[in-house]
Write a protein that holds these residues in place. Structure first.
Motif, PDB file in Angstrom:
ATOM      1  N   SER A  61      -4.749   4.797  -0.080  1.00 39.77           N
ATOM      2  CA  SER A  61      -3.980   5.092   1.124  1.00 39.77           C
ATOM      3  C   SER A  61      -3.084   6.304   0.913  1.00 39.77           C
ATOM      4  N   GLY A  62      -2.858   6.657  -0.346  1.00 35.01           N
ATOM      5  CA  GLY A  62      -1.981   7.788  -0.633  1.00 35.01           C
ATOM      6  C   GLY A  62      -1.745   7.885  -2.128  1.00 35.01           C
ATOM      7  N   ILE A  63      -0.750   8.663  -2.484  1.00 35.35           N
ATOM      8  CA  ILE A  63      -0.481   8.872  -3.900  1.00 35.35           C
ATOM      9  C   ILE A  63       1.031   8.811  -4.104  1.00 35.35           C
ATOM     10  N   ILE A  64       1.462   8.201  -5.221  1.00 37.87           N
ATOM     11  CA  ILE A  64       2.899   8.121  -5.518  1.00 37.87           C
ATOM     12  C   ILE A  64       3.072   8.245  -7.024  1.00 37.87           C
ATOM     13  N   GLN A  65       4.200   8.788  -7.422  1.00 35.46           N
ATOM     14  CA  GLN A  65       4.411   8.960  -8.864  1.00 35.46           C
ATOM     15  C   GLN A  65       5.371   7.895  -9.375  1.00 35.46           C
ATOM     16  N   ALA A  66       5.017   7.306 -10.527  1.00 39.66           N
ATOM     17  CA  ALA A  66       5.915   6.364 -11.189  1.00 39.66           C
ATOM     18  C   ALA A  66       6.402   7.039 -12.464  1.00 39.66           C
ATOM     19  N   VAL A  67       7.708   7.110 -12.626  1.00 35.39           N
ATOM     20  CA  VAL A  67       8.268   7.770 -13.802  1.00 35.39           C
ATOM     21  C   VAL A  67       8.482   6.712 -14.883  1.00 35.39           C
ATOM     22  N   ILE A 106      10.539   0.340  -9.171  1.00 38.69           N
ATOM     23  CA  ILE A 106      11.610   0.287  -8.168  1.00 38.69           C
ATOM     24  C   ILE A 106      11.492   1.542  -7.296  1.00 38.69           C
ATOM     25  N   VAL A 107      11.481   1.342  -5.983  1.00 38.13           N
ATOM     26  CA  VAL A 107      11.313   2.473  -5.063  1.00 38.13           C
ATOM     27  C   VAL A 107      12.595   3.306  -4.989  1.00 38.13           C
ATOM     28  N   LYS A 108      12.411   4.627  -5.162  1.00 36.71           N
ATOM     29  CA  LYS A 108      13.535   5.571  -5.054  1.00 36.71           C
ATOM     30  C   LYS A 108      13.120   6.722  -4.142  1.00 36.71           C
ATOM     31  N   ALA A 109      14.113   7.417  -3.607  1.00 34.96           N
ATOM     32  CA  ALA A 109      13.791   8.641  -2.857  1.00 34.96           C
ATOM     33  C   ALA A 109      13.273   9.669  -3.851  1.00 34.96           C
ATOM     34  N   HIS A 110      12.256  10.424  -3.469  1.00 37.81           N
ATOM     35  CA  HIS A 110      11.747  11.499  -4.325  1.00 37.81           C
ATOM     36  C   HIS A 110      12.862  12.534  -4.519  1.00 37.81           C
ATOM     37  N   PRO A 111      13.092  12.976  -5.754  1.00 42.14           N
ATOM     38  CA  PRO A 111      14.250  13.852  -6.004  1.00 42.14           C
ATOM     39  C   PRO A 111      14.195  15.168  -5.227  1.00 42.14           C
ATOM     40  N   ARG A 112      12.994  15.674  -4.945  1.00 39.99           N
ATOM     41  CA  ARG A 112      12.915  16.974  -4.261  1.00 39.99           C
ATOM     42  C   ARG A 112      12.309  16.890  -2.867  1.00 39.99           C
ATOM     43  N   ASN A 113      11.242  16.112  -2.696  1.00 40.91           N
ATOM     44  CA  ASN A 113      10.516  16.135  -1.426  1.00 40.91           C
ATOM     45  C   ASN A 113      11.120  15.163  -0.417  1.00 40.91           C
ATOM     46  N   ARG A 165       0.866  -1.171   0.000  1.00 50.12           N
ATOM     47  CA  ARG A 165       0.000   0.000   0.000  1.00 50.12           C
ATOM     48  C   ARG A 165       0.911   1.233   0.000  1.00 50.12           C
ATOM     49  N   ILE A 166       0.497   2.248  -0.732  1.00 51.56           N
ATOM     50  CA  ILE A 166       1.358   3.427  -0.908  1.00 51.56           C
ATOM     51  C   ILE A 166       1.757   4.026   0.438  1.00 51.56           C
ATOM     52  N   ARG A 167       0.800   4.064   1.367  1.00 54.55           N
ATOM     53  CA  ARG A 167       1.071   4.653   2.678  1.00 54.55           C
ATOM     54  C   ARG A 167       2.172   3.903   3.431  1.00 54.55           C
ATOM     55  N   ALA A 168       2.307   2.610   3.104  1.00 56.06           N
ATOM     56  CA  ALA A 168       3.261   1.781   3.856  1.00 56.06           C
ATOM     57  C   ALA A 168       4.668   1.836   3.286  1.00 56.06           C
ATOM     58  N   ILE A 169       4.842   2.490   2.138  1.00 57.24           N
ATOM     59  CA  ILE A 169       6.177   2.535   1.533  1.00 57.24           C
ATOM     60  C   ILE A 169       7.114   3.382   2.402  1.00 57.24           C
ATOM     61  N   GLY A 170       8.271   2.798   2.739  1.00 58.84           N
ATOM     62  CA  GLY A 170       9.212   3.488   3.621  1.00 58.84           C
ATOM     63  C   GLY A 170      10.639   3.255   3.177  1.00 58.84           C
ATOM     64  N   PRO A 171      11.594   3.769   3.957  1.00 60.95           N
ATOM     65  CA  PRO A 171      13.016   3.631   3.598  1.00 60.95           C
ATOM     66  C   PRO A 171      13.420   2.173   3.382  1.00 60.95           C
ATOM     67  N   GLY A 172      12.765   1.248   4.066  1.00 62.97           N
ATOM     68  CA  GLY A 172      13.080  -0.174   3.913  1.00 62.97           C
ATOM     69  C   GLY A 172      12.821  -0.691   2.510  1.00 62.97           C
ATOM     70  N   HIS A 173      12.021   0.041   1.729  1.00 61.04           N
ATOM     71  CA  HIS A 173      11.702  -0.405   0.370  1.00 61.04           C
ATOM     72  C   HIS A 173      12.669   0.142  -0.680  1.00 61.04           C
ATOM     73  N   LEU A 174      13.583   1.013  -0.287  1.00 61.63           N
ATOM     74  CA  LEU A 174      14.464   1.651  -1.276  1.00 61.63           C
ATOM     75  C   LEU A 174      15.200   0.601  -2.100  1.00 61.63           C
ATOM     76  N   GLY A 175      15.157   0.763  -3.418  1.00 63.31           N
ATOM     77  CA  GLY A 175      15.837  -0.173  -4.315  1.00 63.31           C
ATOM     78  C   GLY A 175      15.041  -1.439  -4.616  1.00 63.31           C
ATOM     79  N   ASP A 202      10.543   4.026 -10.143  1.00 67.45           N
ATOM     80  CA  ASP A 202      11.020   3.886 -11.520  1.00 67.45           C
ATOM     81  C   ASP A 202      10.135   2.838 -12.157  1.00 67.45           C
ATOM     82  N   PHE A 203       9.309   3.276 -13.099  1.00 72.87           N
ATOM     83  CA  PHE A 203       8.340   2.386 -13.723  1.00 72.87           C
ATOM     84  C   PHE A 203       9.012   1.118 -14.278  1.00 72.87           C
ATOM     85  N   ALA A 204       8.404  -0.060 -13.995  1.00 71.38           N
ATOM     86  CA  ALA A 204       8.997  -1.297 -14.503  1.00 71.38           C
ATOM     87  C   ALA A 204       7.987  -2.187 -15.222  1.00 71.38           C
ATOM     88  N   GLY A 205       6.698  -1.892 -15.074  1.00 66.95           N
ATOM     89  CA  GLY A 205       5.717  -2.725 -15.762  1.00 66.95           C
ATOM     90  C   GLY A 205       4.309  -2.329 -15.392  1.00 66.95           C
TER      91      GLY A 205
END
Ligand code: 4AD
Ligand code: MG
Length: 510
Positions: free
Chosen positions: A52-58, A86-93, A15-25, A100-103
């Motif tokens: 649960s929230g909103i996230i952007q996939a590039v 693939i989960v990355k830190a947001h470049p600005r926020n 769930r988007i709300r649950a995404i945290g530093p542990g998911h990086l990479g 990073d869009f993968a499928g």
């Protein structure tokens, strides 16, 4: 269903709300809807939302399979999709993430979603409430509401209160007979509940300290931004609680709840543009208290100020106009332009607060304020009255000093051990509560005075006949509370935004 997926079996659904530093990479899967799709020319920013929230996939054409890219290009707002990235830190926020869009797998491609980015009128949005709910602002408000539910449940549970559920079909009024919705009960007339309080007062005989939380119905034909015909009220009742215990409990509960929201809903507050610093003072108790009698002067000063401002009058002229009885003013708490023009007279002993009066009171403070000791005549039959040491009814000193033309007819000067909690930033009355009348004779007199059918109240009177104890309670309106927390003065939230399907005057669809 489209067959355009590059999905990997291994990517876990999060769930988007649950995404945290542990998911990086890590490669993760998001299941939800497309909230927006800025970009073009080989690169899209897919705004994904899953509730649960909103996230952007590039998504970039260069890095995508032709099938995936075709799918990305084809989907419009509110298409239902499963996206991996693939989960990355947001470049600005700081502290936020992106993918990073993968499928992608498209469940339903939508191209004609009725709510677009252009401004829609309230009527259109209300007609499409079932879809309007999905908006970023609307869903953020609803997540805050859910967090308030949880905070209240925890607060009461931790203090040894038991939740009870009181009936919706009721044989009589609790809060005045003029605002009842009638229902045909197979030939009998019953009413939709205005309050669970009378039942709570019986329930404390069994459980000591209780609360109920349910839908509440008021038939008043009011069109202000604070009124629903169906709203949700939490009502607390506790044996051996006096007036002070009751107030302290209320302020602790609000402070606890606001702290929770600050702790757990920072993303929502940010989304709404709500400044958390405006809420912070409410995490500190005690809250200020003001007696009704002392509010009179404050309100009259504010009415003069309104006339000075709206009419460009001097103080002297404004005073004259106010006391002439011919003044009108524009009250913005009414939605309907035709209703905004209202009479403005001096506030007299026995008058009830209007929204501008509550705003004038709350403007004095940075946190909620309790206004107490209202005239007996304007409150319900169950309010305990203020007494002298000898047990006789007390006459308020402010009343005693007021000239007669500053009192409504029929006022005794007697007051009640009840208080309303008025929210800051013009939020208005959020809580009504009191110690309950436990003097049997006085209670009987009040029931008679309010012309309530004594027969129906015999069961209630048993609470005073068998094991009568001092007790107190209150009711807090969920929607008014959340409108303040989520909006306040930063981004005013209308009460219709705080409940999924609002029931307002002449408005009961969808
Ligand atoms: O002040 P009220 O009418 O109090 C009671 O019903 C008591 N029996 C409560 C109790 O002591 N157990 O309503 C309590 C609160 C108000 O302060 C307000 O927050 C909310 O309920 N409320 C409404 N909210 C939305 N729309 C309406 N029409 C409301 N009427 C009351
Ligand atoms: Mg009230």
């Amino acid at each position: 269903m489209s067959e355009t997926q590059t999905m990997s079996e291994a990517a876990p659904h999060v769930r988007i709300r649950a995404i945290g530093p542990g998911h990086l990479g890590q490669r993760v899967q998001i299941r939800g809807w497309l909230a927006n799709k800025p970009g073009g020319k080989g690169r899209y920013f897919l705004w994904l939302r899953d509730g649960s929230g909103i996230i952007q996939a590039v998504a970039e054409q260069e890095k995508s399979s032709p099938e995936d890219w075709e799918a990305v290009e084809s989907i419009g707002l509110e298409s239902s999709i499963i996206v991996e990235g693939i989960v990355k830190a947001h470049p600005r926020n700081e502290g936020e993430f992106e993918l990073d869009f993968a499928g992608i797998k498209v469940l339903q491609a939508v191209s004609d979603y009725p709510i677009t980015k252009k401004e829609h009128g309230t009527e259109f949005l209300m007609k499409h409430r079932h879809l309007w709910l999905r908006g970023r602002r609307q869903s953020a408000i609803l997540r805050i509401r859910a967090e308030v539910h949880k905070a209240w449940a925890d607060f009461f549970y931790d203090r040894g209160f038991f939740r009870v559920d009181t009936p919706i079909f009721t044989p009589n009024a609790c809060e005045g007979t003029t605002t009842l919705f009638e229902v045909d009960y197979h030939g009998d007339t019953v009413y939709l509940s205005q309050s669970g309080q009378l039942y709570n007062e019986a329930d404390i005989g069994a459980l000591g300290q209780v609360y109920c939380f349910g839908p509440t119905f008021r038939a008043e034909k009011s069109k202000t931004r604070r009124h629903l015909l169906e709203f949700w009220m939490l009502e607390m009742e506790a044996a051996f609680y006096d007036f002070d215990d009751n107030i302290r409990f209320q302020e602790e509960m609000i402070a606890f709840t606001v702290s929770r929201i600050l702790e757990r809903c920072s993303a929502e507050l940010k989304e709404l543009g709500r400044d958390p610093e405006k809420l912070r003072p409410a995490t500190q108790t005690p809250y200020p208290r003001l007696r009704y009698g002392d509010a009179i002067e404050l309100i009259n000063k504010s009415r003069v100020a309104i006339l000075m401002e709206q009419r460009g009058l001097s103080e002297e002229k404004a005073l004259e106009l106010l006391y002439s009885g011919k003044a009108t003013f524009s009250d913005d708490t009414y939605d309907d332009d035709a209703e905004k023009t209202r009479k403005l007279e001096p506030f007299r002993w026995g008058d009830d607060f209007g929204a501008p009066d509550e705003a004038a009171i709350s403007a004095q403070y940075d946190r909620p304020v309790f206004v107490s000791n209202f005239p007996t005549e304007i409150k319900g039959f169950y309010f305990k009255q203020d007494e002298e040491a000898d047990g006789s009814l007390r006459v308020d000193p402010v009343f005693a000093a007021l000239p007669d033309d500053m009192k409504l007819p029929g006022m005794s000067g007697h007051t009640v051990q009840g208080a309303d909690c008025i929210g800051p930033e013009g939020a208005g009355e959020m809580i009504g509560g009191s110690q309950r009348e436990d003097n049997f004779e006085r209670l009987m007199e009040n029931i008679e005075h309010h012309q309530l059918p004594l027969d129906f109240f015999q069961w209630y009177l048993d609470t005073r006949r068998y094991g009568n104890v001092p007790h107190s309670g209150f009711g807090i309106g969920m929607e008014r509370f959340v409108a303040w927390v989520a909006g306040g003065s930063d981004t005013p939230v209308h009460i219709r935004e705080v409940i999924t399907f609002p029931r307002m005057l002449h408005q009961f669809e969808p």
